[in-house]
Design an enzyme around this catalytic site. Structure first.
Site, mmCIF file in Angstrom:
data_model
loop_
_atom_site.group_PDB
_atom_site.id
_atom_site.type_symbol
_atom_site.label_atom_id
_atom_site.label_comp_id
_atom_site.label_asym_id
_atom_site.label_seq_id
_atom_site.Cartn_x
_atom_site.Cartn_y
_atom_site.Cartn_z
ATOM 1 C CD GLU A 167 0.053 10.337 -7.185
ATOM 2 O OE1 GLU A 167 -0.872 9.509 -7.181
ATOM 3 O OE2 GLU A 167 1.255 10.012 -7.339
ATOM 4 C CG HIS A 180 0.461 6.692 -5.430
ATOM 5 N ND1 HIS A 180 -0.527 7.015 -6.333
ATOM 6 C CD2 HIS A 180 0.315 5.374 -5.166
ATOM 7 C CE1 HIS A 180 -1.255 5.943 -6.603
ATOM 8 N NE2 HIS A 180 -0.753 4.923 -5.910
ATOM 9 C CB CYS A 219 -0.292 3.307 -8.785
ATOM 10 S SG CYS A 219 -0.966 1.988 -7.741
#
Length: 235
Positions: A206, A204, A84
């Site tokens: 994560e 994302h 991002c």
């Protein structure tokens, strides 16, 4: 395997990135003013609003002392993942081609997305599954379910640059049909550099490492791929 995760003033996803990396190896935060990368094997430039996104997203972070070391690390062949805002930083640093522009809806948007793994033979996707008969270019792309949240995520590059990237296999992830809410050209969600050691994506991974929390653990394959690459283990 040791990951380093950068932390800028304004970062908001460095802890999640640290925790995701720690699921497959050791992980340590690296402050933006620190030029010492502490012997890491791979670096993660996380999401957030580095330096408040003043001037332009990622434009100030690109000049931080830590990024000077990251640029040198990347040029020496080290693995660098930008997520991002981290993707924006890597584009500003010219480690990746193109730029990220405002979403076509001109709004911050957060949603779970389906992504297609265009290349499953890269240092960042080798654990996602591949079609060995097509040299890693999946005939029926593997899909990942990963969230995205951004206001400036519309991938853009000039016509000639896009053609060169497509030919060189630098497009790694695309938004699945109907999932491209930000208007990225060619439905691009993630790209790598020509050498294949620097990768940026707007979604994302994560935030998708535990099905109990996010409903998907697909993002963990990105970090696991990096571990496999560094350790030289088979996918």
């Amino acid at each position: 395997m040791k990951f380093g995760v950068l932390q800028f003033p304004g970062s908001c996803d460095e802890v999640d990135a640290l925790n995701a990396a720690a699921r497959v190896g050791d992980a340590e935060l690296i402050w933006h003013a620190d030029r010492d990368l502490k012997g890491i094997d791979a670096i993660v430039v996380p999401g957030g609003f580095s330096y408040g996104d003043y001037l332009r997203a990622g434009a100030i972070a690109r000049f931080s002392p830590a990024m000077e070391s990251v640029i040198a690390f990347a040029r020496d062949g080290g693995l660098v993942l930008g997520i991002c805002n981290g993707f924006q930083v890597l584009c500003e640093a010219r480690l990746l081609p193109g730029a990220l522009l405002a979403n076509v809806n001109l709004r911050f948007t957060s949603r779970q997305l389906a992504l297609e793994v265009v290349r499953a033979d890269t240092a960042f996707t080798r654990a996602c599954g591949s079609d060995v008969d097509t040299g890693g270019l999946a005939s029926s792309p593997v899909r990942l379910s990963i969230p995205a949240k951004h206001a400036w995520g519309r991938y853009y590059a000039g016509k000639d640059t896009l053609a060169e990237m497509e030919h060189a296999g630098q497009v790694v992830l695309r938004y699945a049909p109907g999932q491209n809410f930000n208007g990225s050209l060619h439905d691009i969600a993630g790209v790598c550099n020509e050498a294949g050691n620097v990768f940026g994506l707007m979604p994302h991974p994560e935030h998708a490492v535990d099905e109990l929390i996010g409903g998907s653990a697909d993002g963990l394959t990105i970090f696991e791929s990096m571990r496999l690459t560094v350790e030289g283990a088979p996918a």
